[in-house]
Write an enzyme that holds these catalytic residues in place. Structure first.
Site, PDB file in Angstrom:
ATOM      1  N   CYS A  20     -40.731 -21.777 -12.421  1.00 30.53           N
ATOM      2  CA  CYS A  20     -39.778 -21.652 -13.536  1.00 30.53           C
ATOM      3  C   CYS A  20     -39.542 -23.034 -14.120  1.00 30.53           C
ATOM      4  O   CYS A  20     -39.560 -24.027 -13.397  1.00 30.53           O
ATOM      5  CB  CYS A  20     -38.448 -21.084 -13.057  1.00 30.53           C
ATOM      6  SG  CYS A  20     -38.463 -19.324 -12.712  1.00 30.53           S
ATOM      7  N   GLU A  70     -46.930 -20.902 -13.760  1.00 32.29           N
ATOM      8  CA  GLU A  70     -46.989 -19.469 -13.424  1.00 32.29           C
ATOM      9  C   GLU A  70     -46.749 -18.631 -14.672  1.00 32.29           C
ATOM     10  O   GLU A  70     -45.945 -18.990 -15.535  1.00 32.29           O
ATOM     11  CB  GLU A  70     -45.932 -19.159 -12.354  1.00 32.29           C
ATOM     12  CG  GLU A  70     -45.986 -17.740 -11.840  1.00 32.29           C
ATOM     13  CD  GLU A  70     -45.032 -17.500 -10.689  1.00 32.29           C
ATOM     14  OE1 GLU A  70     -44.086 -16.708 -10.848  1.00 32.29           O
ATOM     15  OE2 GLU A  70     -45.236 -18.116  -9.624  1.00 32.29           O
TER      16      GLU A  70
END
Length: 523
Positions: free
Chosen positions: A379, A413
């Site tokens: 994140c 990601e």
């Protein structure tokens, strides 16, 4: 015309809103919820084709009741156990069309204005022996490495890149890092590396997050994922539940749902300690907490400081409370990531700005201690008061600086948020163009570089390097070879962007020693 009382959840109709130019517009919106406050009806609307952070409560006078679309009812159909069932549904939701992932060749190289010293970089990819290059064929595979051969010209400087490495098939499944949407469509795409398949559409559940089923406590997880499982979305999680957050001297208006305790969601303001991120229900409670809170910076080790900017490394296992509070705050501004209360598999890198009162959080990124997918970011978030000031790109640059120290290449990601994708696309473009434009010739020959070398220098994964070149529309097919052309517009745009980029990471100020998390002693 329908009456206000007939407007229910699932209806769609135009709703009045102000756009960025402060002009009135009537985009189509869906009613997600209806509530009655002192006899006055309020409607929570989601604007179709707009990001969820623009969702809001509106009054009936902003609804165009003449064009209302009521929810459609599906016909009764048998279920698995043979029982009939039916449910009302809203009008058909938007279905994204399949992206065209084929790379279309150009019959001629991209044209640009003539530079005093024009730059044209030529990539020539060797194809496998069983297949020869055919001019104009669109699906010839791109390879992952290249080398340069000289070719002198009087008006242009070329760099030819020959690639003997194994090609990447153009038809292979792609990831979001390889597809850069522009105006709602995909501009370019590059095939993902075969044999490394991620969870289907990033929607599968993370089995690693569960404890052992036999009741015996499992060892600390070394891997994890923060990708949101969209299959469990309901009407509650689609709506913002926090009205306002006070963090230090800033008041933040959340964009998305965050699973704070239910009793706090009815408060007009949620108060957070800006140093430990503990949440309290009133200003008086916050003042009482501050008299007992000794923190003036995030817990963990300060691994970077230059000027007023510092980075702190926080272990999700050793500082569980802070990590969970950070995830709760971040979820207010991240829609594609979910919250795991088990923060053990993650490291958190918090960027702060220092003044006489302490170290104030600006943003952060998290990463897995051990990633099997070469992810160097799980994140990433810059808090809204600090956005559009270069901090987001500084966070990205710092994540790649850590990858350089670790001796690895990395990639974020997936999926990325819209703002995250823009930031990464900009960083990749500037970093790669900076290398290409700084190439110097030796002994009068044209400079030489390979895609592998670009990846090693920048720690950007090879797939991201290739997809960035394709997004910039630098790759063209000409006379049986792939070429890169840097036009005058690209050169001028890059130079202007670099002049604005003041904040940069100084590797000399980084004090970081990577750990081998495969050893239990490091936990």
């Amino acid at each position: 015309m329908a009456e206000v009382g007939e407007v229910t959840e699932g209806c769609r109709l135009p709703v009045l809103r102000r756009n960025q130019d402060n002009e009135d517009e009537w985009p189509l919106a869906e009613i997600l919820s209806v509530k009655d406050i002192s006899g006055r009806k309020l409607f929570y609307v989601h604007y179709i084709d707009f990001n969820k952070r623009l969702d809001e409560w509106v009054t009936h006078d902003r609804l165009d009741l003449k064009k209302i679309q009521f929810p459609k009812k599906e016909a009764k159909t048998p279920t698995k156990n043979g029982l009939p069932g039916s449910r009302p549904s809203s009008p058909e939701r938007e279905v994204r069309k399949t992206l065209d992932l084929s790379l279309q060749p150009a019959s001629t190289p991209a044209s640009g204005k003539t530079l005093p010293i024009p730059v044209q970089i030529t990539l020539r990819f060797n194809l496998p022996k069983e297949r020869e290059a055919v001019p104009g064929e669109p699906d010839q595979p791109l390879s992952s490495s290249s080398c340069v051969q000289p070719n002198h010209r009087t008006t242009k400087r070329k760099v030819e890149v020959v690639s003997p490495a194994t090609p990447v098939p153009a038809s292979t499944e792609t990831t979001q890092a390889s597809v850069f949407p522009q105006n709602g469509s995909a501009r370019r795409a590059v095939a993902a590396q075969p044999g490394r398949k991620r969870k289907s559409n990033c929607l599968g559940t993370d089995e690693d997050s569960q404890d052992s089923s036999d009741g015996i406590p499992s060892a600390p997880r070394m891997t994890g994922s923060l990708v949101s499982d969209r299959s469990h979305d309901d009407i509650i999680t689609r709506m913002k539940n926090i009205e306002c957050i006070e963090l230090g001297r800033h008041r933040l208006k959340p964009w998305y749902f965050s699973p704070y305790p239910q009793e706090l969601t009815t408060l007009p303001v949620l108060y957070l300690c800006e140093f430990c991120l503990k949440y309290v229900k009133s200003l008086k409670c916050l003042q009482r907490h501050l008299t007992k809170c000794d923190l003036r910076h995030p817990p963990g080790n300060e691994i970077y400081r230059k000027g007023t900017i510092s980075f702190f490394e926080i272990d999700g296992r050793k500082n569980k409370s802070y990590s969970q509070n950070l995830c709760l705050l971040a979820k207010c501004f991240l829609d594609h990531k979910t919250l795991y209360y088990d923060t053990d598999p993650f490291l958190f890198y918090v960027m702060t700005e220092y003044d006489c009162k302490g170290f104030h959080i600006v943003g952060y990124f998290s990463k897995e201690k051990e990633s099997t997918e070469d992810y160097n970011v799980a994140c990433i978030l810059t808090l809204p008061p600090y956005q559009r000031r270069g901090y987001g790109k500084l966070l990205i640059e710092f994540s790649y600086e850590l990858s350089k120290v670790e001796g690895k290449t990395g990639t974020p990601e997936k999926p990325l948020s819209d703002l995250g994708l823009l930031s990464y696309r900009s960083y990749w473009s500037q970093t790669i163009l900076e290398i290409l434009m700084n190439l110097k010739s030796e002994n009068g020959e044209r400079p030489q570089i390979t895609i592998n070398e670009i990846s090693e220098i920048t720690s950007i994964k090879k797939e991201d390097v290739i997809s960035t070149l394709q997004y910039l529309n630098l790759i063209n097919y000409y006379k049986g070879q792939y070429i890169l052309t840097l036009s005058e517009d690209i050169v001028d745009g890059h130079e202007r962007a670099m002049l604005k980029r003041i904040l940069r990471i100084d590797s000399k100020c980084l004090h970081f020693t990577p750990k081998d998390w495969s050893k239990r002693g490091k936990w």
